[in-house]
Design an enzyme around this catalytic site. Structure first.
Site, PDB file in Angstrom:
ATOM      1  N   GLY A 199       2.737   2.513  10.706  1.00 37.70           N
ATOM      2  CA  GLY A 199       3.981   3.527  10.658  1.00 37.70           C
ATOM      3  C   GLY A 199       4.738   3.813  12.004  1.00 37.70           C
ATOM      4  O   GLY A 199       5.334   4.914  11.840  1.00 37.70           O
TER       5      GLY A 199
ATOM      6  N   GLY B 168       2.911  -0.856   4.174  1.00 37.73           N
ATOM      7  CA  GLY B 168       3.122   0.596   3.979  1.00 37.73           C
ATOM      8  C   GLY B 168       4.752   0.539   3.656  1.00 37.73           C
ATOM      9  O   GLY B 168       5.193   0.684   2.541  1.00 37.73           O
ATOM     10  N   GLY B 169       5.254   1.219   4.534  1.00 41.94           N
ATOM     11  CA  GLY B 169       6.697   1.770   4.399  1.00 41.94           C
ATOM     12  C   GLY B 169       7.688   0.696   3.670  1.00 41.94           C
ATOM     13  O   GLY B 169       8.440   1.188   2.826  1.00 41.94           O
TER      14      GLY B 169
ATOM     15  N   ASN C  90       0.940  -1.136  -0.036  1.00 44.34           N
ATOM     16  CA  ASN C  90       0.080   0.023   0.063  1.00 44.34           C
ATOM     17  C   ASN C  90       0.958   1.302  -0.046  1.00 44.34           C
ATOM     18  O   ASN C  90       1.587   1.552   1.104  1.00 44.34           O
ATOM     19  CB  ASN C  90      -0.834  -0.099   1.455  1.00 44.34           C
ATOM     20  CG  ASN C  90      -1.724   1.357   1.500  1.00 44.34           C
ATOM     21  OD1 ASN C  90      -1.916   1.960   0.589  1.00 44.34           O
ATOM     22  ND2 ASN C  90      -2.255   1.556   2.576  1.00 44.34           N
ATOM     23  N   TRP C  91       0.912   1.743  -1.156  1.00 44.45           N
ATOM     24  CA  TRP C  91       1.948   3.084  -1.514  1.00 44.45           C
ATOM     25  C   TRP C  91       1.565   4.165  -0.698  1.00 44.45           C
ATOM     26  O   TRP C  91       2.082   5.209  -0.690  1.00 44.45           O
ATOM     27  CB  TRP C  91       2.443   3.171  -2.965  1.00 44.45           C
ATOM     28  CG  TRP C  91       3.182   2.069  -3.197  1.00 44.45           C
ATOM     29  CD1 TRP C  91       3.950   1.303  -2.770  1.00 44.45           C
ATOM     30  CD2 TRP C  91       3.780   1.965  -4.580  1.00 44.45           C
ATOM     31  NE1 TRP C  91       4.565   0.475  -3.693  1.00 44.45           N
ATOM     32  CE2 TRP C  91       4.560   1.050  -4.728  1.00 44.45           C
ATOM     33  CE3 TRP C  91       3.225   2.711  -5.850  1.00 44.45           C
ATOM     34  CZ2 TRP C  91       5.284   0.504  -6.001  1.00 44.45           C
ATOM     35  CZ3 TRP C  91       3.797   1.940  -6.964  1.00 44.45           C
ATOM     36  CH2 TRP C  91       4.881   1.296  -7.147  1.00 44.45           C
ATOM     37  N   LYS C  92       0.256   4.407  -0.182  1.00 44.54           N
ATOM     38  CA  LYS C  92      -0.454   5.198   0.309  1.00 44.54           C
ATOM     39  C   LYS C  92      -0.197   6.483  -0.754  1.00 44.54           C
ATOM     40  O   LYS C  92      -0.226   6.491  -1.890  1.00 44.54           O
ATOM     41  CB  LYS C  92       0.059   5.551   1.874  1.00 44.54           C
ATOM     42  CG  LYS C  92       0.089   4.572   2.463  1.00 44.54           C
ATOM     43  CD  LYS C  92       0.186   4.738   3.928  1.00 44.54           C
ATOM     44  CE  LYS C  92       0.091   3.360   5.003  1.00 44.54           C
ATOM     45  NZ  LYS C  92       0.116   3.412   6.195  1.00 44.54           N
TER      46      LYS C  92
ATOM     47  N   GLU D 222      -6.715   5.125   7.904  1.00 45.24           N
ATOM     48  CA  GLU D 222      -6.256   6.592   7.598  1.00 45.24           C
ATOM     49  C   GLU D 222      -7.450   7.228   6.789  1.00 45.24           C
ATOM     50  O   GLU D 222      -7.780   8.411   7.304  1.00 45.24           O
ATOM     51  CB  GLU D 222      -5.023   6.678   6.585  1.00 45.24           C
ATOM     52  CG  GLU D 222      -3.858   6.152   7.458  1.00 45.24           C
ATOM     53  CD  GLU D 222      -2.624   5.643   6.805  1.00 45.24           C
ATOM     54  OE1 GLU D 222      -2.826   5.655   5.402  1.00 45.24           O
ATOM     55  OE2 GLU D 222      -1.664   5.129   7.516  1.00 45.24           O
TER      56      GLU D 222
END
Ligand code: 13P
Length: 256
Positions: free
Chosen positions: A181, A235-236, A12-14, A105
């Site tokens: 995160g 994510g990260g 999930n690159w956001k 988010e």
């Protein structure tokens, strides 16, 4: 991992990566995956920003790598006067297969509720998109001992009105908010326990359920060793090809 469900490693690159940066990522990751046969691979998914998806769609056949594309959100209506929104129909045009729905988010910053999550899941299914439904508790809820009841409530609300056949199209992600995160990963056996509860609430042994929240190369093995955990929503560590490759490797159903 459970041999009856194919593992899925999803980035999930956001709100990271322009279209150009997304293409550079594909170019870097592709040669790392080349040595592996299809049956050694987990399903690999990149949930990219909307603006990158058409370019990635065009680049994938040339890369000859079997990634799936996912979006990070969608609007529940197929079309209409909803300024700034993107519909499932628009995503399908670029062969997007998955869409993240109800990420914490979005629930926190964009007022998504259990009701909008349910409506978006139904709209995604009507357009043959596979929703990745996110659930998870806050730190305050965990400390108050409310995790199980909260997660179960989110799951039940998400699937309200769905048939057992429709359930088979879903993927769930257990993402404890306090682990996202923060570098503070949920202990593997605790993540396994909560995911087991989600599976029970779904009453379906086929649905894949991912873990998300500070999944990294140094903790992925322990998580993937758990029988209920079918992969990651990352994510990260999905932003760099090298670290994402290590996560993909850890999710390979046949170790080489
Ligand atoms: P991190 O892996 O950066 O903690 O993010 C997890 C997440 O929110 C994936 O959807």
């Amino acid at each position: 991992m459970n041999p009856n469900r194919k593992p899925l490693m999803a980035g999930n690159w956001k709100m990271y990566k322009t279209a150009r940066e997304a293409l550079a990522f594909i170019e870097a990751l592709t040669p790392m995956l080349k040595p592996f046969h299809d049956d050694e691979m987990p399903d690999v998914l990149l949930c990219a920003p909307f603006t990158a998806l058409p370019f990635m769609h065009q680049a994938l056949p040339k890369a000859q790598t079997d990634f799936s594309l996912g979006a990070q959100n969608m609007e529940a209506h197929d079309e209409g006067a909803y300024t700034g929104e993107i519909s499932a129909r628009m995503l399908k045009e670029w062969d997007v297969e998955f869409v993240i729905i109800g990420h914490s988010e979005r629930r926190e910053y964009f007022n998504e509720t259990d009701e909008t999550v349910n409506a978006k899941i139904k709209a995604a299914l009507a357009n043959h998109l596979r929703p990745i439904v996110c659930v998870g508790e806050s730190l305050a809820q965990r400390e108050a001992g409310e995790t199980d009841a909260w997660v179960e409530k989110q799951v039940k609300a998400a699937i309200a009105g769905l048939s057992p056949e429709q359930l088979e199209w879903l993927v769930f992600a257990y993402e404890p908010i306090w682990a996202i995160g923060t570098g503070k990963v949920c202990e593997a056996d605790e993540a396994n326990r909560v995911i087991g509860l989600i599976r029970k609430a779904l009453n379906n042994a086929h649905v894949r359920i991912l873990y998300g929240g500070s999944m990294k190369p140094d903790n992925v093995e322990g998580l993937m060793a758990q029988p209920e955990i079918d992969g990651g929503l990352v994510g990260g560590a999905s932003l760099q090809p090298e670290s994402f490759f290590q996560l993909i490797r850890a999710a390979m159903p046949v170790r080489v």
